[in-house]
Design an enzyme around this catalytic site. Sequence first.
Site, PDB file in Angstrom:
ATOM      1  N   HIS A  64      30.839 -39.219 -27.046  1.00 52.23           N
ATOM      2  CA  HIS A  64      29.869 -38.240 -26.522  1.00 52.23           C
ATOM      3  C   HIS A  64      30.605 -36.993 -26.018  1.00 52.23           C
ATOM      4  CE1 HIS A  64      25.831 -37.507 -24.383  1.00 52.23           C
ATOM      5  NE2 HIS A  64      26.581 -36.451 -24.120  1.00 52.23           N
ATOM      6  N   GLU A 221      18.836 -37.650 -17.563  1.00 54.63           N
ATOM      7  CA  GLU A 221      20.010 -37.015 -16.943  1.00 54.63           C
ATOM      8  C   GLU A 221      19.524 -36.190 -15.757  1.00 54.63           C
ATOM      9  OE1 GLU A 221      22.549 -34.544 -19.380  1.00 54.63           O
ATOM     10  OE2 GLU A 221      24.077 -34.458 -17.816  1.00 54.63           O
ATOM     11  N   ASP A 317      31.897 -35.773 -22.611  1.00 54.17           N
ATOM     12  CA  ASP A 317      30.740 -34.892 -22.440  1.00 54.17           C
ATOM     13  C   ASP A 317      31.144 -33.412 -22.527  1.00 54.17           C
ATOM     14  OD1 ASP A 317      27.994 -34.541 -22.221  1.00 54.17           O
ATOM     15  OD2 ASP A 317      28.031 -34.438 -20.034  1.00 54.17           O
TER      16      ASP A 317
HETATM   17 ZN   LIG Z   1      25.833 -34.787 -22.922  1.00 52.04          ZN
END
Ligand SMILES: [Zn+2]
Length: 427
Positions: A64, A221, A317
Amino acid sequence: MNSAAQVAFDLILRQARVEGRQALADIAISGGMIREVSDHVRADSEHELDVEKMIVSPAFLQPHIHLDKVGTLPLLGRNSSGTLAEAIEILHRIKRSSTEDEVAARAGVVIRQAVLSGTTRIRTHVDVDTVGGLVPLRGVVQAAREHADLCEIQIVAFPQEGIIRDPGTAELMDAAMSEGGSVVGGMPHWEAEEPAAREHIDICMRIAQRCDADIDMHVDETDDPGSRTLDILIDATSRAGWQGRVTAGHCCAMAAWPDGYASQVITRAAAARVNFVTNPATNLLLQGRLDGEPRRRGLPRVKELLAAGLLVGCGQDCVQDGFYPFGAADQLQVALILCHAAQLSVPAEIDDALASIRHAAARIMGVRGYGIEPGCAADLVVVDADDMHEALRLQANRRWVIRRGRVVAETSITRTVNRGNDQSPGG
Ligand SMILES: [Zn+2]
């Protein structure tokens, strides 16, 4: 090499430490695959590498990251509140002005950093929306093509601005899936209301079914305990028969959910074989910003997910963007952050943290033939440590990185303690 003998292999690694083996091993490679792992390979090869009793691991995976956004921080203004919402607002400016070449150049820097750190497979989310259109996607496709010899890159078509609240995005996602996207993304909690979040998930599922693609969504999120789109995604997964093909990323609200509700959802996630990817570096930094103490940490319940038998991957990320000013694209660093964030500290838990960037990540990304045994792809990283726990603790040097049987990166570090003329202890 004995020139009279027949060359049986392209590359042999000599004197390797391999997890699960007592003795040192030789690893023989040809055609990009591991062919033999034994105490001593009695054959010649085109190339030999004495790995000096270092630990050899299957190369790391990055499940990710957002390669279209990496390195944008110097181009942006300041995120004065530090919140996710302001970060997204700031990013709109850069998305409107980016070009494919500029995206590819920024992504390329981070791909090469990742390879130097031992990662040879990356799953990247790429914004697909009416702000930037398909420019970010085309830029990352270009970077993936330019680095195909070093790293395999999976592209997730990611509707960062929502689908219902950004009309035209569903059509752009369709286009993205035919221009290099191979996984369907999502961001259902970003929609204004729950019915829109449901519709968002349904649209993503329809695209996935039409393209026979896996799904990898940004889910909940947020710190909002009322954010429950994971629940909706689990239902949609079961209804569509997409068990084992859906990954839920971030899942920060899980930290804010009541315990009873969280445990029910985890049980249902296990039944639907939904996979998870946590991104502890970014979420520790972004979530809980408006909390007093105790402050929510913004992580999914990693230990509970593992106890339920679910796959948990761990991602970087962000690298130096509006969300996160750090990031070295180094999965060993990310796994160490996960250990701290999710309190993984006993040996079996440290193995889980290592699996989150290796075996679990491989299964989440649909990579077959992952490991160190005959028949596995020869994507390897040689780490200057005796075992992987030491490698993690010391963040040890990635001495050589091998991709499909070819050494694609190497790093030498010389460190010396100078004791002066008197060499005696304490001198
Ligand atoms: Zn993300």
